[in-house]
Design a protein around this motif. Structure first.
Motif, PDB file in Angstrom:
ATOM      1  N   THR A 157       7.254  -9.417   4.435  1.00 31.75           N
ATOM      2  CA  THR A 157       5.882  -9.226   3.965  1.00 31.75           C
ATOM      3  C   THR A 157       5.918  -8.574   2.590  1.00 31.75           C
ATOM      4  OG1 THR A 157       3.711  -8.304   4.565  1.00 31.75           O
ATOM      5  CG2 THR A 157       5.638  -6.930   5.034  1.00 31.75           C
ATOM      6  N   ASP A 158       4.766  -8.288   2.054  1.00 26.20           N
ATOM      7  CA  ASP A 158       4.670  -7.497   0.835  1.00 26.20           C
ATOM      8  C   ASP A 158       3.914  -6.218   1.144  1.00 26.20           C
ATOM      9  OD1 ASP A 158       1.696  -7.861   0.423  1.00 26.20           O
ATOM     10  OD2 ASP A 158       2.307  -9.939   0.151  1.00 26.20           O
ATOM     11  N   VAL A 159       4.037  -5.254   0.278  1.00 24.82           N
ATOM     12  CA  VAL A 159       3.216  -4.041   0.312  1.00 24.82           C
ATOM     13  C   VAL A 159       2.637  -3.882  -1.082  1.00 24.82           C
ATOM     14  CG1 VAL A 159       3.214  -1.528   0.493  1.00 24.82           C
ATOM     15  CG2 VAL A 159       4.452  -2.891   2.181  1.00 24.82           C
ATOM     16  N   LYS A 160       1.308  -3.863  -1.166  1.00 18.86           N
ATOM     17  CA  LYS A 160       0.627  -3.829  -2.458  1.00 18.86           C
ATOM     18  C   LYS A 160       0.229  -2.386  -2.779  1.00 18.86           C
ATOM     19  CE  LYS A 160      -1.246  -8.354  -1.205  1.00 18.86           C
ATOM     20  NZ  LYS A 160      -0.916  -8.307   0.240  1.00 18.86           N
ATOM     21  N   GLY A 161       1.151  -1.657  -3.382  1.00 13.98           N
ATOM     22  CA  GLY A 161       0.877  -0.253  -3.689  1.00 13.98           C
ATOM     23  C   GLY A 161      -0.087  -0.050  -4.827  1.00 13.98           C
ATOM     24  N   ALA A 162      -0.330  -1.091  -5.619  1.00 14.40           N
ATOM     25  CA  ALA A 162      -1.191  -0.948  -6.794  1.00 14.40           C
ATOM     26  C   ALA A 162      -2.642  -1.299  -6.526  1.00 14.40           C
ATOM     27  CB  ALA A 162      -0.658  -1.801  -7.944  1.00 14.40           C
ATOM     28  N   GLU A 211      -5.850  -0.763  -3.346  1.00 12.65           N
ATOM     29  CA  GLU A 211      -6.179   0.064  -2.182  1.00 12.65           C
ATOM     30  C   GLU A 211      -6.729  -0.705  -0.989  1.00 12.65           C
ATOM     31  OE1 GLU A 211     -10.103  -1.011  -3.504  1.00 12.65           O
ATOM     32  OE2 GLU A 211      -8.248  -0.592  -4.614  1.00 12.65           O
ATOM     33  N   THR A 212      -7.049  -1.969  -1.148  1.00 11.24           N
ATOM     34  CA  THR A 212      -7.838  -2.689  -0.153  1.00 11.24           C
ATOM     35  C   THR A 212      -7.204  -2.725   1.235  1.00 11.24           C
ATOM     36  OG1 THR A 212      -8.606  -4.087  -1.972  1.00 11.24           O
ATOM     37  CG2 THR A 212      -9.102  -4.831   0.268  1.00 11.24           C
ATOM     38  N   GLU A 213      -5.908  -3.007   1.308  1.00 14.27           N
ATOM     39  CA  GLU A 213      -5.283  -3.130   2.621  1.00 14.27           C
ATOM     40  C   GLU A 213      -5.206  -1.792   3.343  1.00 14.27           C
ATOM     41  OE1 GLU A 213      -1.650  -5.258   1.939  1.00 14.27           O
ATOM     42  OE2 GLU A 213      -2.723  -7.125   1.515  1.00 14.27           O
ATOM     43  N   ARG A 265      -0.817 -10.742   3.488  1.00  9.26           N
ATOM     44  CA  ARG A 265      -2.244 -10.593   3.745  1.00  9.26           C
ATOM     45  C   ARG A 265      -2.928 -10.778   2.397  1.00  9.26           C
ATOM     46  NH1 ARG A 265      -1.432  -4.909   6.479  1.00  9.26           N
ATOM     47  NH2 ARG A 265       0.242  -5.018   4.965  1.00  9.26           N
ATOM     48  N   PHE A 266      -3.793 -11.763   2.329  1.00 11.01           N
ATOM     49  CA  PHE A 266      -4.345 -12.083   1.012  1.00 11.01           C
ATOM     50  C   PHE A 266      -5.747 -12.648   1.167  1.00 11.01           C
ATOM     51  CE2 PHE A 266      -4.432 -13.437  -3.355  1.00 11.01           C
ATOM     52  CZ  PHE A 266      -3.530 -12.580  -3.966  1.00 11.01           C
ATOM     53  N   VAL A 291     -12.176  -5.770   4.433  1.00 12.94           N
ATOM     54  CA  VAL A 291     -13.026  -5.258   3.354  1.00 12.94           C
ATOM     55  C   VAL A 291     -13.513  -6.456   2.553  1.00 12.94           C
ATOM     56  CG1 VAL A 291     -13.170  -3.751   1.341  1.00 12.94           C
ATOM     57  CG2 VAL A 291     -11.675  -3.134   3.259  1.00 12.94           C
ATOM     58  N   PRO A 292     -14.779  -6.852   2.694  1.00 10.38           N
ATOM     59  CA  PRO A 292     -15.282  -8.034   1.988  1.00 10.38           C
ATOM     60  C   PRO A 292     -15.303  -7.850   0.474  1.00 10.38           C
ATOM     61  CG  PRO A 292     -16.769  -7.345   3.756  1.00 10.38           C
ATOM     62  CD  PRO A 292     -15.806  -6.225   3.531  1.00 10.38           C
TER      63      PRO A 292
END
Length: 425
Positions: free
Chosen positions: A200-205, A207-209, A275-276, A309-310
């Protein structure tokens, strides 16, 4: 940085320069007239990714109502600045404005109520969180034009591979399939992290996830209904700890991974799941090694159920417009033909029925999980505060970046609470 700001830039694919792009749609004019000009036209102020969503709609509305739309297209920051400047002056050059949802609190006093457009039938066909967000201080001030949410995209070819299925079953004791629990998501991510690939990825930049996990854990995001700062509560820590745990199965440098980087990783075949935002499913390039090999699944729930989060945008009418009648006529028509936006490059709508119209058609496999996520009771839009973007930029993203880099989450959340409290004083 707004999540929708980033997604809009992805959709626009660099099609704008810093200069204003003036586009006359379906009217043959060389550019927009001043607000309140021709009785059969309206000036529509939009952001880079939003013009395409409204192009076919505008032509349909011209045919049906005689109202032509003159689009003034600006980059995201330029749009906010233009809105702020003209609303403050009390004199506007536009009759309809496309507003990012996080801007509604900023401009609520500058736009007209649209209560007459929100009939019972209309409200039933708009996702509940959007109906709630559009109502500010007892009045509906924006009609949703399009929305989005994160779903799960996964490598269907890898999941269906016989060896992978046998190896996974032997290791974890259950069948390899699209995850329906976060424990499964962790297991699958761990399993595929090998041989130069990550699960998977982790999007640290962005906040949405993290915020979606907060909703899934049963807490409002950052602020409660009384504007109390709750970012240090158990749900925020649980959500942050879980998200940080995924870094074990994600590419290094998670603190710098944003939407664009995560999308590239998946499209290049470097991650087995992501997750996108749902629109990305239909934007996988044909020359991508994963093209035609991607499956979709609904967002996973926590103790409070499924939540996302829409990312909606709204059409609003400024109080200072001298052309409000045509502006409202255009907005109603845009709602009536909302499904036409699905044929655009971004491929989104706001009406439940619009997504349902396409959900069983080939190529639109992302729509059922998107509908499920947006309809989930725990799904919620961002807090209605004029400070939200500052909170994101100066508190949430830096906190998340420090956490995925190994920081103490309890200490980071305690510090974050003080910073948010200072911002909203």
């Amino acid at each position: 940085m707004s999540s929708r700001k980033t997604i809009s830039r992805l959709a626009a694919a660099g099609s704008l320069s810093a200069a204003v792009l003036l586009a006359a749609t379906a009217c043959g004019a060389g550019g927009p007239a001043a607000s309140g000009g021709a009785s059969g036209s309206v000036n529509v102020l939009v952001e880079a990714g939003g013009h395409a969503e409204l192009t076919a709609i505008a032509e349909k509305c011209r045919q049906e109502t005689g109202v032509s739309a003159n689009f003034v297209e600006l980059p995201y920051d330029g749009l906010f600045n233009r809105l702020s400047s003209e609303f403050s002056s009390g004199s506007v050059s536009f009759d309809v404005a496309a507003l990012d949802s996080v801007w509604l609190p900023n401009f609520k006093d500058a736009v007209q109520p649209l209560d007459e457009l929100f009939t019972d039938d209309v409200k039933k066909d708009i996702f509940p969180s959007l109906v709630k967000e559009a109502n500010v201080d007892g009045h509906f001030i924006g009609m949703p034009a399009w929305t989005n949410a994160e779903i799960i995209l996964y490598r269907k070819d890898l999941f269906e591979d016989a060896k992978n299925k046998a190896d996974f079953k032997a290791k974890y004791g259950y069948d390899l399939a699209a995850p329906t629990t976060w424990k499964q998501y962790q297991d699958i991510s761990e399993f595929f992290t090998k041989d130069g690939m990550y699960g998977t990825d982790v999007k640290g930049a962005v906040e949405t996830e993290w915020m979606a996990h907060v909703l899934q854990a049963g807490s409002p995001m950052v602020l409660d209904a009384n504007n109390n700062v709750v970012i240090d509560n158990a749900a925020h820590k649980e959500a942050l700890d879980f998200y940080v745990s995924l870094t074990r199965s994600a590419p290094p440098g998670a603190a710098q991974v944003d939407w664009a980087a995560a999308q590239n990783l998946f499209n290049q075949g470097k991650t087995a799941m992501t997750r996108f935002w749902a629109h990305a499913y239909r934007q996988i390039p044909k020359d991508s090694p994963v093209y035609g090999k991607v499956g979709t699944a609904a967002m996973i729930g926590g103790s409070a159920g499924v939540a996302g989060v829409p990312g909606p945008w709204y059409l609003s009418v400024p109080k200072a417009s001298k052309n409000a009648e045509n502006a409202k006529k255009f907005i109603k028509c845009a709602y009536d033909h909302n499904d036409l936006g699905i044929q655009s490059s971004l491929g989104l709508a706001s009406r439940i029925s619009a997504f349902e119209k396409y959900q069983d058609q080939p190529g639109y496999e992302s729509f059922k999980p998107l509908i499920a996520t947006l309809n989930a009771p725990a799904t919620a839009t961002r807090p209605a505060t004029t400070k939200w973007q500052q909170i994101v930029d100066t508190v949430l993203v830096p906190t998340l970046q420090k956490a995925v880099a190994g920081g103490d989450t309890a200490a980071l959340l305690s510090e974050a609470k003080k910073k948010v409290q200072d911002l909203i004083k």
